[in-house]
Design a protein around this motif. Structure first.
Motif, mmCIF file in Angstrom:
data_model
loop_
_atom_site.group_PDB
_atom_site.id
_atom_site.type_symbol
_atom_site.label_atom_id
_atom_site.label_comp_id
_atom_site.label_asym_id
_atom_site.label_seq_id
_atom_site.Cartn_x
_atom_site.Cartn_y
_atom_site.Cartn_z
ATOM 1 N N ILE A 1 -6.738 2.203 -3.377
ATOM 2 C CA ILE A 1 -6.066 3.447 -2.973
ATOM 3 C C ILE A 1 -6.718 4.646 -3.665
ATOM 4 C CG2 ILE A 1 -3.914 4.775 -3.108
ATOM 5 C CD1 ILE A 1 -2.400 2.117 -2.820
ATOM 6 N N LYS B 1 1.053 4.042 -3.072
ATOM 7 C CA LYS B 1 0.270 5.243 -2.774
ATOM 8 C C LYS B 1 0.621 6.399 -3.720
ATOM 9 C CE LYS B 1 -1.860 7.256 1.062
ATOM 10 N NZ LYS B 1 -2.832 6.880 1.845
ATOM 11 N N ASN B 2 1.907 6.500 -4.046
ATOM 12 C CA ASN B 2 2.327 7.635 -4.878
ATOM 13 C C ASN B 2 2.571 7.231 -6.326
ATOM 14 O OD1 ASN B 2 2.312 9.309 -2.594
ATOM 15 N ND2 ASN B 2 4.275 8.394 -1.969
ATOM 16 N N TRP C 1 0.855 -1.206 0.000
ATOM 17 C CA TRP C 1 0.000 0.000 0.000
ATOM 18 C C TRP C 1 0.886 1.249 0.000
ATOM 19 C CZ3 TRP C 1 -5.377 1.028 0.334
ATOM 20 C CH2 TRP C 1 -5.735 2.294 0.770
ATOM 21 N N ASP C 2 1.898 1.277 0.897
ATOM 22 C CA ASP C 2 2.766 2.453 0.999
ATOM 23 C C ASP C 2 3.530 2.669 -0.313
ATOM 24 O OD1 ASP C 2 1.881 2.799 3.550
ATOM 25 O OD2 ASP C 2 3.595 1.810 4.500
ATOM 26 N N SER D 1 -4.248 -0.753 -6.132
ATOM 27 C CA SER D 1 -4.300 0.634 -6.615
ATOM 28 C C SER D 1 -5.747 1.102 -6.754
ATOM 29 C CB SER D 1 -3.594 0.759 -7.966
ATOM 30 O OG SER D 1 -2.255 0.370 -7.823
#
Ligand code: HEM
Length: 440
Positions: A256, A243-244, A239-240, A253
């Motif tokens: 997110i 995220k970007n 997830w981390d 995704s």
């Protein structure tokens, strides 16, 4: 199969409310444990002797209440029409984790009850009611449209073909491990864009998450929890990292970047578990059910080998015959007259798909796998109504491709020893199954 046919295969049937309108009644009764009708007992599945028990219930009292089982007291609903009826009333019969969720496990009735502070709930949309259920289902559903299936089909066929070409012919091997688990795990790894070399972790976590027997003792409960934390930490990392990364079609995704900005970490984790278990054990056990079912009915196997155009129908029939999830649970939110049975607010309801799919008033000769059965698609293996399986199209596609690629290679799976079955009343399937492939 054409796109239209493929889309038809996964379309939910129209809700049937005729029973309420007609005021139809069914025989019902209450029994005390120990009793044969306590179908939460794992031994009846591992020994494959559940058939006559459900048959007796359908004949004598299709709706019945079992009191004092290891999973507490609950109603069994055992016929197709009665289950459809319950599923068509989601505002009366709740799926919500706040009322106990979707399995018959009962935290308080267990021999070693779970202390309040150890009850960790991972909210997932299969265990939510409207409107939250609708909102979260919408985030996931676009991954399973006919268009997405078409996008994935070529890759599924290539991977399935490569796997089949790597299998030995004439030497026994475990079909569950080498074929069913491998194909479904690969599929999930692709859906999540999960690190390929670690993909068997998905199988392991799914087995731990979906095993209701593990709730029975403190020791197994703690071991399960440790696995869930391990999974949580792994997915947190993904997830981390993502995220970007911007929008992408993988399921992580999608979550997110979903329009639901407030999907918190617990919901994220809960929905991941749902997708891992939902897409794993179920499709896996259908693939194993295909090998075992056709081996058990060799006249039908021959029919299919001679008429490969029957494959799409055979896929539905395999899913009916196997019924990879034996039950789903609902909890009554208010008193309700269910075909004459006096359901009270707070009562637990076990909707036994396993029994509905053997309902002799719907399916002729229901215990036989019949590849050209006309109404195979009426099965309830995917459930019914607002919670009907969101991954049904994908499951059908994977199983169809497996059968087609087997047929293309004229490969036949022969089961060489009785399989080891799953001990539990939720996932209905096989732990291992020795098979030898021959050419026909
Ligand atoms: C829901 C069975 C494959 C994801 C369900 C339900 C059943 C089911 C019985 C609950 C229905 C209800 O409560 O009315 C199956 C079977 C499969 C299969 C038998 C294979 C043969 C898959 C796959 C995925 C998936 C491949 C995804 C990768 C889900 C999800 C839900 C669900 C997310 C929750 C839907 C909702 O609550 O709205 N499935 N499933 N399933 N399934 Fe499946």
């Amino acid at each position: 199969m054409t796109k239209k046919e493929e889309s038809k295969m996964a379309t939910a049937p129209v809700l049937d409310t005729s029973a309420t309108e007609s005021g139809e009644k069914l025989p019902w009764k209450v029994v005390q444990c120990p009793h044969e009708w306590d179908v939460t007992r794992p031994e009846i599945y591992v020994e494959d002797r559940w058939h006559p028990i459900f048959k007796e219930m359908r004949e004598q009292a299709p709706i019945n209440k079992v009191e004092g089982s290891g999973f507490g007291s609950f109603w069994n609903v055992t016929t197709l029409k009665a289950i459809q009826h319950v599923e068509a009333l989601p505002d009366i019969y709740s799926s919500s984790f706040e009322h106990g969720g979707i399995t018959l496990v009962d935290d308080e009735a267990l021999d070693e009850p779970i202390p309040e502070d150890e009850r960790i709930v991972m909210p997932m949309f299969i265990a939510m009611d409207r409107p939250k259920h609708t909102e979260e289902r919408r985030v996931i559903a676009p991954a399973f449209t006919p268009g997405e299936m078409e996008r994935m089909a070529t890759d599924i066929r290539r991977r399935t073909g490569e796997l089949l070409d790597s299998l030995p012919v004439g030497t026994a091997f475990d079909w569950v491990d080498k074929v069913s688990i491998e194909l479904t795990t690969q599929m999930l790894a692709l859906l999540f864009d999960f690190p390929w070399e670690d993909r068997r972790l998905l199988t392991e976590w799914s087995d731990w998450a979906g095993d209701v027997e593990l709730f029975r003792t403190e020791e197994t409960r703690k071991a399960r929890l440790a696995k869930m934390f391990e999974m949580g930490a792994y997915f947190q990392r993904l997830w981390d990292e993502r995220k970007n990364r911007g929008e992408a079609p993988d399921l992580i995704s999608r979550m997110i970047h979903s329009p639901m900005k407030d999907m918190n970490q617990f919901e994220y984790m809960g929905n991941l578990i749902l997708l891992i278990v939902g897409g794993n054990d179920t499709t896996r056990n259908s693939m194993s059910g295909y090998a075992y079912g056709l081996h058990s009915f060799q006249d039908e196997r021959e029919k299919l080998e001679k008429n490969p155009e029957l494959i799409p129908n055979a896929v539905s029939e395999v899913i009916r015959w196997q019924t990879p999830l034996a039950h789903m649970r609902r909890t009554a939110l208010k008193d309700h007259d269910l075909f004459g049975a006096p359901i009270k607010a707070g009562d637990k309801i076990g909707m036994w798909y396993l029994s509905a799919n053997r309902d002799e008033t719907v399916f002729d000769n229901p215990d036989k796998l019949i590849v050209d059965r006309e109404n195979a698609r009426r099965h309830l293996s995917f459930g019914y109504g607002i919670h009907r399986c969101v991954g049904a199209r994908l499951a059908e596609l994977q199983i169809r491709v497996l059968l087609e690629e087997m047929a293309k290679r004229r490969l036949r799976p022969n089961v060489v020893a009785e399989p080891i079955r799953v001990a539990g009343c939720f996932v209905h399937g096989y732990r291992s199954m020795d098979v030898e492939l021959t050419k026909y």
